[in-house]
Design a protein around this motif. Structure first.
Motif, PDB file in Angstrom:
ATOM      1  N   ALA A   1       5.252   7.283   2.569  1.00 41.61           N
ATOM      2  CA  ALA A   1       4.297   8.077   1.794  1.00 41.61           C
ATOM      3  C   ALA A   1       4.967   8.911   0.711  1.00 41.61           C
ATOM      4  O   ALA A   1       6.113   9.341   0.839  1.00 41.61           O
ATOM      5  N   LEU A   2       4.214   9.126  -0.369  1.00 41.39           N
ATOM      6  CA  LEU A   2       4.600  10.100  -1.394  1.00 41.39           C
ATOM      7  C   LEU A   2       3.980  11.441  -1.002  1.00 41.39           C
ATOM      8  O   LEU A   2       2.761  11.610  -1.051  1.00 41.39           O
ATOM      9  N   SER A   3       4.810  12.375  -0.613  1.00 40.90           N
ATOM     10  CA  SER A   3       4.312  13.629  -0.036  1.00 40.90           C
ATOM     11  C   SER A   3       4.262  14.794  -1.007  1.00 40.90           C
ATOM     12  O   SER A   3       3.922  15.907  -0.606  1.00 40.90           O
ATOM     13  N   TYR A   4       4.633  14.557  -2.265  1.00 43.45           N
ATOM     14  CA  TYR A   4       4.546  15.610  -3.283  1.00 43.45           C
ATOM     15  C   TYR A   4       3.633  15.145  -4.403  1.00 43.45           C
ATOM     16  O   TYR A   4       3.593  13.956  -4.730  1.00 43.45           O
TER      17      TYR A   4
ATOM     18  N   LEU B   1       0.858  -1.187   0.000  1.00 43.42           N
ATOM     19  CA  LEU B   1       0.000   0.000   0.000  1.00 43.42           C
ATOM     20  C   LEU B   1       0.892   1.234   0.000  1.00 43.42           C
ATOM     21  O   LEU B   1       1.742   1.399   0.882  1.00 43.42           O
ATOM     22  N   VAL B   2       0.719   2.098  -0.983  1.00 42.15           N
ATOM     23  CA  VAL B   2       1.517   3.318  -1.082  1.00 42.15           C
ATOM     24  C   VAL B   2       0.616   4.528  -0.850  1.00 42.15           C
ATOM     25  O   VAL B   2      -0.226   4.853  -1.701  1.00 42.15           O
ATOM     26  N   PRO B   3       0.728   5.206   0.296  1.00 40.95           N
ATOM     27  CA  PRO B   3      -0.057   6.422   0.521  1.00 40.95           C
ATOM     28  C   PRO B   3       0.426   7.545  -0.397  1.00 40.95           C
ATOM     29  O   PRO B   3       1.627   7.792  -0.506  1.00 40.95           O
ATOM     30  N   VAL B   4      -0.512   8.201  -1.055  1.00 39.57           N
ATOM     31  CA  VAL B   4      -0.184   9.285  -1.983  1.00 39.57           C
ATOM     32  C   VAL B   4      -0.886  10.551  -1.507  1.00 39.57           C
ATOM     33  O   VAL B   4      -2.114  10.594  -1.408  1.00 39.57           O
ATOM     34  N   GLY B   5      -0.106  11.567  -1.192  1.00 38.46           N
ATOM     35  CA  GLY B   5      -0.685  12.805  -0.665  1.00 38.46           C
ATOM     36  C   GLY B   5      -0.166  14.024  -1.400  1.00 38.46           C
ATOM     37  O   GLY B   5      -0.011  14.030  -2.621  1.00 38.46           O
ATOM     38  N   SER B   6       0.116  15.064  -0.627  1.00 40.56           N
ATOM     39  CA  SER B   6       0.601  16.322  -1.201  1.00 40.56           C
ATOM     40  C   SER B   6       1.236  17.133  -0.088  1.00 40.56           C
ATOM     41  O   SER B   6       1.123  16.810   1.089  1.00 40.56           O
ATOM     42  N   THR B   7       1.912  18.200  -0.495  1.00 39.36           N
ATOM     43  CA  THR B   7       2.389  19.208   0.452  1.00 39.36           C
ATOM     44  C   THR B   7       1.828  20.531  -0.050  1.00 39.36           C
ATOM     45  O   THR B   7       2.333  21.104  -1.021  1.00 39.36           O
ATOM     46  N   GLU B   8       0.746  20.965   0.566  1.00 38.29           N
ATOM     47  CA  GLU B   8       0.035  22.147   0.070  1.00 38.29           C
ATOM     48  C   GLU B   8      -0.721  22.822   1.203  1.00 38.29           C
ATOM     49  O   GLU B   8      -1.022  22.206   2.235  1.00 38.29           O
ATOM     50  N   GLN B   9      -1.038  24.077   0.986  1.00 41.03           N
ATOM     51  CA  GLN B   9      -1.751  24.848   1.993  1.00 41.03           C
ATOM     52  C   GLN B   9      -3.102  24.236   2.307  1.00 41.03           C
ATOM     53  O   GLN B   9      -3.810  23.721   1.422  1.00 41.03           O
TER      54      GLN B   9
END
Length: 249
Positions: A86-89, A44-52
């Motif tokens: 996690a992928l944070s970008y 399982l690969v969590p995919v997110g972001s770095t954003e306001q």
């Protein structure tokens, strides 16, 4: 020199929840340990972001939500399920203009997911991207299609939340359940409360800042950890059902 902790409204400078973004399930294992369990496993690969996320939620909000969902599935005892770091970008161009947003765009996100998928499926027979950022939808679809075309067993999944669109009641409740020390609740304020379909054309053309000066789409005031836990429980059940419906072979 500015003291970063001065802006945290009483919260720890780095909360334990944010510090734990790298999940120990895979990152803490050795290569032989992974090899011994991966033959019939699911990564399982969590995919997110770095954003306001407005003045009250951390930049890691989407990533933390994706990690929490993936970890809950692994904790449910599904055989062979492990959680990757996690992928944070991701693709967060719509949040440009707000300090701290770090976007790599759809094309780069797609390529990152494809290359990660190719690498991961050399070890795990199945790979599942668990995404909590809507801006990554196109990249996930394109990357999954490419990997499937190469004969790899890859899927993607994202929760479907009812409620406001961004940094409002829904996401604030989720974060109160997942990482309460990271929420600056006293700074929560309402943003643009129009329905997302009514905002979409302006949002796509000019970004979030054109429709909401504070970056909030909805109203986070009154958010509760109890509501967030209800949302997480329902989403986890849906994700477990999705995993259970995916045969090992």
């Amino acid at each position: 020199m500015i003291d970063p902790s001065a802006a945290l409204d009483g919260a720890a400078a780095v909360s334990p929840e944010v510090a734990a973004l790298v999940s120990p399930e895979v990152a803490g294992l050795t290569s032989p340990e992974v090899a011994a369990s991966a033959a019939t496993g699911l990564l399982l690969v969590p995919v997110g972001s770095t954003e306001q996320h407005g003045p009250h939620l951390p930049l890691a909000t989407d990533t933390l939500i994706a990690v929490a969902l993936a970890q809950r599935v692994a904790a449910a005892g599904r055989a062979g399920c492990l959680v990757a770091p996690a992928l944070s970008y991701g693709a967060s161009g719509e949040h440009a203009g707000f300090a701290g947003t770090l976007s790599i765009g759809t094309a780069a996100t797609t390529q990152l997911l494809v290359e990660l998928g190719r690498s991961a499926t050399q070890t795990w027979p199945r790979l599942l991207f668990v995404s909590a950022h809507g801006g990554n939808t196109a990249a996930l679809a394109d990357a999954t299609a490419t990997l499937l075309g190469e004969g790899r067993r890859v899927r993607c999944w994202a929760p479907s939340w009812d409620g406001d669109a961004h940094a409002g009641y829904t996401e604030t409740s989720l974060m109160l359940a997942i990482a309460p020390q990271s929420v600056r609740l006293s700074l929560a304020e309402a943003g643009n409360g129009e329905a997302l379909p009514a905002l979409m054309s302006r949002l796509r053309a000019h970004g979030v800042k054109a429709v909401s000066a504070n970056g909030v789409l909805g109203d986070p005031r009154g958010a509760t950890a109890e509501h967030g836990e209800q949302l997480l429980t329902a989403a986890t059940a849906a994700l477990i059902a999705f995993v259970d419906d995916w045969p090992l072979l």
